[in-house]
Design a protein around this motif. Structure first.
Motif, PDB file in Angstrom:
ATOM      1  N   GLN A  10       0.794  -1.436   0.003  1.00 29.33           N
ATOM      2  CA  GLN A  10      -0.542   0.179   0.258  1.00 29.33           C
ATOM      3  C   GLN A  10       0.844   0.953   0.051  1.00 29.33           C
ATOM      4  O   GLN A  10       1.210   1.316   1.350  1.00 29.33           O
ATOM      5  CB  GLN A  10      -1.276   0.204   0.811  1.00 29.33           C
ATOM      6  CG  GLN A  10      -1.533   0.892   1.280  1.00 29.33           C
ATOM      7  CD  GLN A  10      -3.112   1.237   2.417  1.00 29.33           C
ATOM      8  OE1 GLN A  10      -2.157   0.621   2.703  1.00 29.33           O
ATOM      9  NE2 GLN A  10      -4.042   1.872   2.478  1.00 29.33           N
ATOM     10  N   GLY A  33      -2.030   6.645   0.718  1.00 25.64           N
ATOM     11  CA  GLY A  33      -2.428   7.849  -0.056  1.00 25.64           C
ATOM     12  C   GLY A  33      -3.330   6.647  -1.064  1.00 25.64           C
ATOM     13  O   GLY A  33      -4.012   7.243  -2.058  1.00 25.64           O
ATOM     14  N   GLU A  34      -3.098   5.195  -1.378  1.00 31.37           N
ATOM     15  CA  GLU A  34      -3.411   4.401  -2.283  1.00 31.37           C
ATOM     16  C   GLU A  34      -4.515   3.348  -1.488  1.00 31.37           C
ATOM     17  O   GLU A  34      -3.974   3.173  -0.374  1.00 31.37           O
ATOM     18  CB  GLU A  34      -2.501   3.916  -2.773  1.00 31.37           C
ATOM     19  CG  GLU A  34      -1.853   5.303  -3.627  1.00 31.37           C
ATOM     20  CD  GLU A  34      -2.632   5.767  -4.769  1.00 31.37           C
ATOM     21  OE1 GLU A  34      -2.215   7.338  -5.154  1.00 31.37           O
ATOM     22  OE2 GLU A  34      -3.891   5.230  -5.518  1.00 31.37           O
ATOM     23  N   GLY A  35      -4.476   2.648  -2.598  1.00 31.69           N
ATOM     24  CA  GLY A  35      -5.794   1.534  -1.735  1.00 31.69           C
ATOM     25  C   GLY A  35      -4.212  -0.031  -2.063  1.00 31.69           C
ATOM     26  O   GLY A  35      -3.605   0.375  -3.102  1.00 31.69           O
TER      27      GLY A  35
END
Lengths: 117, 112
Positions: free
Chosen positions: B37, B40-42
Protein backbone atom coordinates in the motif's frame (compact mmCIF):
# COMPACT_ATOMS: atom_id res chain seq x y z
CA UNK A 1 -9.02 5.35 -17.07
CA UNK A 2 -9.78 4.76 -13.43
CA UNK A 3 -10.47 1.10 -12.69
CA UNK A 4 -12.08 1.33 -9.26
CA UNK A 5 -13.29 4.75 -8.21
CA UNK A 6 -14.79 5.96 -4.97
CA UNK A 7 -16.59 9.16 -4.05
CA UNK A 8 -16.07 11.16 -2.05
CA UNK A 9 -12.35 10.93 -1.30
CA UNK A 10 -12.80 12.75 1.99
CA UNK A 11 -15.91 12.89 4.15
CA UNK A 12 -16.15 14.89 7.37
CA UNK A 13 -19.40 14.72 9.26
CA UNK A 14 -21.00 14.99 12.67
CA UNK A 15 -21.89 12.11 14.93
CA UNK A 16 -25.40 10.86 14.35
CA UNK A 17 -25.54 11.77 10.67
CA UNK A 18 -26.24 9.35 7.84
CA UNK A 19 -23.80 9.23 4.92
CA UNK A 20 -23.09 7.22 1.79
CA UNK A 21 -19.92 6.31 -0.04
CA UNK A 22 -20.14 5.31 -3.68
CA UNK A 23 -17.99 2.85 -5.55
CA UNK A 24 -17.83 2.07 -9.24
CA UNK A 25 -15.62 -0.27 -11.21
CA UNK A 26 -15.18 -0.32 -14.97
CA UNK A 27 -13.24 -3.58 -15.11
CA UNK A 28 -16.25 -5.73 -15.89
CA UNK A 29 -15.73 -7.64 -12.64
CA UNK A 30 -18.57 -9.55 -11.02
CA UNK A 31 -17.49 -9.24 -7.39
CA UNK A 32 -17.07 -6.15 -5.25
CA UNK A 33 -15.96 -5.59 -1.67
CA UNK A 34 -15.84 -3.04 1.11
CA UNK A 35 -12.94 -2.88 3.53
CA UNK A 36 -12.29 -0.71 6.58
CA UNK A 37 -8.78 0.46 7.50
CA UNK A 38 -8.43 2.00 10.94
CA UNK A 39 -5.98 4.61 12.15
CA UNK A 40 -3.43 1.89 12.89
CA UNK A 41 -3.64 0.72 9.27
CA UNK A 42 -5.43 -2.47 10.27
CA UNK A 43 -7.43 -3.68 7.26
CA UNK A 44 -10.62 -5.68 7.65
CA UNK A 45 -13.11 -6.94 5.12
CA UNK A 46 -16.71 -5.85 5.70
CA UNK A 47 -18.85 -7.03 2.80
CA UNK A 48 -18.65 -8.71 -0.56
CA UNK A 49 -21.17 -8.89 -3.38
CA UNK A 50 -21.07 -11.26 -6.32
CA UNK A 51 -23.41 -10.43 -9.21
CA UNK A 52 -25.33 -8.08 -6.92
CA UNK A 53 -25.79 -10.81 -4.32
CA UNK A 54 -24.37 -10.49 -0.81
CA UNK A 55 -21.86 -13.29 -0.22
CA UNK A 56 -19.81 -12.01 2.69
CA UNK A 57 -21.22 -10.13 5.62
CA UNK A 58 -18.72 -9.74 8.43
CA UNK A 59 -19.59 -8.84 11.97
CA UNK A 60 -20.38 -5.26 11.11
CA UNK A 61 -22.98 -3.10 12.92
CA UNK A 62 -26.39 -2.97 11.27
CA UNK A 63 -25.84 0.73 10.77
CA UNK A 64 -23.72 -0.24 7.77
CA UNK A 65 -25.76 -1.28 4.75
CA UNK A 66 -24.22 -2.04 1.38
CA UNK A 67 -26.30 -1.65 -1.75
CA UNK A 68 -25.44 -2.99 -5.18
CA UNK A 69 -27.71 -1.54 -7.89
CA UNK A 70 -25.74 -3.38 -10.57
CA UNK A 71 -22.52 -5.36 -10.94
CA UNK A 72 -20.44 -2.24 -11.50
CA UNK A 73 -21.54 -0.42 -8.35
CA UNK A 74 -21.41 -1.16 -4.64
CA UNK A 75 -22.39 1.70 -2.38
CA UNK A 76 -21.99 1.82 1.38
CA UNK A 77 -24.57 3.61 3.48
CA UNK A 78 -23.87 4.32 7.13
CA UNK A 79 -26.59 5.38 9.56
CA UNK A 80 -26.16 7.17 12.88
CA UNK A 81 -22.42 7.67 12.47
CA UNK A 82 -20.25 7.16 15.54
CA UNK A 83 -16.76 8.39 16.40
CA UNK A 84 -15.41 4.86 16.00
CA UNK A 85 -16.54 4.80 12.38
CA UNK A 86 -13.71 7.18 11.51
CA UNK A 87 -11.43 5.26 9.15
CA UNK A 88 -10.47 4.87 5.53
CA UNK A 89 -12.97 2.77 3.61
CA UNK A 90 -11.73 0.91 0.56
CA UNK A 91 -13.80 -0.54 -2.21
CA UNK A 92 -12.35 -3.36 -4.30
CA UNK A 93 -13.41 -5.56 -7.18
CA UNK A 94 -12.40 -8.89 -8.65
CA UNK A 95 -13.51 -11.45 -11.17
CA UNK A 96 -14.51 -14.86 -9.86
CA UNK A 97 -12.20 -17.47 -11.32
CA UNK A 98 -13.74 -20.51 -9.72
CA UNK A 99 -11.03 -20.82 -7.10
CA UNK A 100 -11.42 -20.23 -3.41
CA UNK A 101 -13.43 -17.15 -2.57
CA UNK A 102 -11.37 -14.08 -1.64
CA UNK A 103 -8.26 -15.38 -3.41
CA UNK A 104 -9.15 -13.80 -6.73
CA UNK A 105 -6.94 -10.80 -7.49
CA UNK A 106 -8.66 -7.78 -6.03
CA UNK A 107 -8.23 -4.27 -7.39
CA UNK A 108 -8.64 -1.59 -4.76
CA UNK A 109 -10.01 1.89 -5.09
CA UNK A 110 -8.16 4.92 -3.68
CA UNK A 111 -10.15 4.94 -0.45
CA UNK A 112 -12.54 7.32 1.27
CA UNK A 113 -11.30 8.92 4.47
CA UNK A 114 -14.26 9.29 6.81
CA UNK A 115 -13.89 11.54 9.82
CA UNK A 116 -16.69 11.65 12.37
CA UNK A 117 -16.60 14.63 14.72
CA UNK B 1 -10.46 -14.87 16.74
CA UNK B 2 -7.84 -15.40 14.10
CA UNK B 3 -4.79 -13.16 14.28
CA UNK B 4 -1.71 -12.68 12.22
CA UNK B 5 1.55 -11.47 13.69
CA UNK B 6 3.46 -9.52 11.10
CA UNK B 7 7.02 -8.41 11.72
CA UNK B 8 8.85 -6.22 11.76
CA UNK B 9 6.44 -3.34 12.25
CA UNK B 10 8.78 -1.00 10.42
CA UNK B 11 12.10 -1.08 8.64
CA UNK B 12 14.50 1.67 7.71
CA UNK B 13 17.03 0.46 5.15
CA UNK B 14 19.57 1.71 2.66
CA UNK B 15 18.89 1.50 -1.06
CA UNK B 16 20.29 -1.72 -2.47
CA UNK B 17 19.78 -3.75 0.67
CA UNK B 18 17.64 -6.85 0.82
CA UNK B 19 14.51 -6.87 2.95
CA UNK B 20 12.75 -9.69 4.72
CA UNK B 21 9.42 -9.66 6.54
CA UNK B 22 7.15 -12.40 7.77
CA UNK B 23 3.74 -13.30 9.10
CA UNK B 24 2.94 -16.01 11.58
CA UNK B 25 -0.25 -17.38 13.00
CA UNK B 26 -1.34 -19.96 15.52
CA UNK B 27 -3.84 -21.23 12.93
CA UNK B 28 -3.53 -22.85 9.54
CA UNK B 29 -4.28 -20.92 6.37
CA UNK B 30 -5.03 -22.23 2.89
CA UNK B 31 -3.84 -19.15 1.08
CA UNK B 32 -1.36 -16.38 1.81
CA UNK B 33 -1.49 -13.02 0.07
CA UNK B 34 1.00 -10.17 0.13
CA UNK B 35 -0.07 -6.59 -0.62
CA UNK B 36 1.70 -3.26 -0.88
CA UNK B 37 0.00 0.00 0.00
CA UNK B 38 1.41 3.33 -1.10
CA UNK B 39 0.46 6.45 0.89
CA UNK B 40 -3.05 7.61 0.03
CA UNK B 41 -3.71 4.59 -2.17
CA UNK B 42 -5.44 1.26 -1.85
CA UNK B 43 -3.49 -2.00 -1.41
CA UNK B 44 -2.12 -3.71 -4.50
CA UNK B 45 -1.73 -7.48 -4.62
CA UNK B 46 1.91 -8.49 -5.05
CA UNK B 47 1.96 -12.24 -4.67
CA UNK B 48 -0.59 -14.96 -3.93
CA UNK B 49 0.45 -18.35 -2.51
CA UNK B 50 -1.85 -21.35 -2.62
CA UNK B 51 0.15 -24.39 -1.48
CA UNK B 52 2.31 -25.17 1.51
CA UNK B 53 5.97 -24.84 0.56
CA UNK B 54 5.19 -22.79 -2.53
CA UNK B 55 7.85 -20.24 -3.46
CA UNK B 56 6.75 -17.53 -5.88
CA UNK B 57 8.60 -14.57 -7.34
CA UNK B 58 7.40 -11.32 -8.82
CA UNK B 59 10.40 -9.38 -10.07
CA UNK B 60 12.60 -8.59 -7.08
CA UNK B 61 9.97 -9.93 -4.71
CA UNK B 62 9.88 -13.51 -3.49
CA UNK B 63 7.32 -14.97 -1.11
CA UNK B 64 6.98 -18.39 0.43
CA UNK B 65 4.06 -20.30 1.95
CA UNK B 66 5.41 -21.99 5.07
CA UNK B 67 5.39 -25.78 5.27
CA UNK B 68 3.35 -25.70 8.47
CA UNK B 69 0.79 -23.43 6.72
CA UNK B 70 1.03 -21.11 9.69
CA UNK B 71 3.51 -18.66 8.27
CA UNK B 72 4.71 -16.86 5.19
CA UNK B 73 7.57 -14.54 4.36
CA UNK B 74 8.27 -11.89 1.76
CA UNK B 75 11.73 -10.94 0.56
CA UNK B 76 12.63 -7.90 -1.50
CA UNK B 77 16.04 -7.94 -3.09
CA UNK B 78 18.13 -4.89 -3.98
CA UNK B 79 15.61 -2.40 -2.63
CA UNK B 80 14.96 0.86 -4.46
CA UNK B 81 13.30 4.07 -3.24
CA UNK B 82 9.96 3.21 -4.86
CA UNK B 83 9.72 0.14 -2.63
CA UNK B 84 8.66 2.42 0.23
CA UNK B 85 5.18 1.75 1.51
CA UNK B 86 3.33 -0.56 3.84
CA UNK B 87 3.40 -4.26 3.11
CA UNK B 88 0.53 -6.39 4.35
CA UNK B 89 0.21 -10.12 4.57
CA UNK B 90 -3.23 -11.70 4.55
CA UNK B 91 -4.21 -15.24 5.33
CA UNK B 92 -7.30 -16.97 4.05
CA UNK B 93 -8.65 -20.25 5.38
CA UNK B 94 -11.61 -20.96 3.19
CA UNK B 95 -15.35 -20.43 3.27
CA UNK B 96 -16.87 -16.99 3.14
CA UNK B 97 -17.35 -15.54 6.60
CA UNK B 98 -14.53 -13.90 8.48
CA UNK B 99 -11.88 -15.91 6.73
CA UNK B 100 -9.57 -13.26 5.27
CA UNK B 101 -7.32 -11.91 7.99
CA UNK B 102 -4.77 -9.15 7.48
CA UNK B 103 -1.54 -8.56 9.34
CA UNK B 104 -0.87 -5.12 10.78
CA UNK B 105 1.62 -4.23 8.11
CA UNK B 106 5.34 -3.59 7.78
CA UNK B 107 6.24 -0.01 6.99
CA UNK B 108 9.30 0.11 4.75
CA UNK B 109 11.44 3.21 4.35
CA UNK B 110 14.35 3.24 1.91
CA UNK B 111 17.16 5.77 2.06
CA UNK B 112 18.67 6.61 -1.33
Amino acid sequence: DTAVSQTPKYLVTQMGNDKSIKCEQNLGHDTMYWYKQDSKKFLKIMFSYNNKELIINETVPNRFSPKSPDKAHLNLHINSLELGDSAVYFCASSQRTGGALLTDTQYFGPGTRLTVL
Amino acid sequence: GQQLNQSPQSMFIQEGEDVSMNCTSSSIFNTWLWYKQDPGEGPVLLIALYKAGELTSNGRLTAQFGITRKDSFLNISASIPSDVGIYFCAGYYGGSQGNLIFGKGTKLSVKP
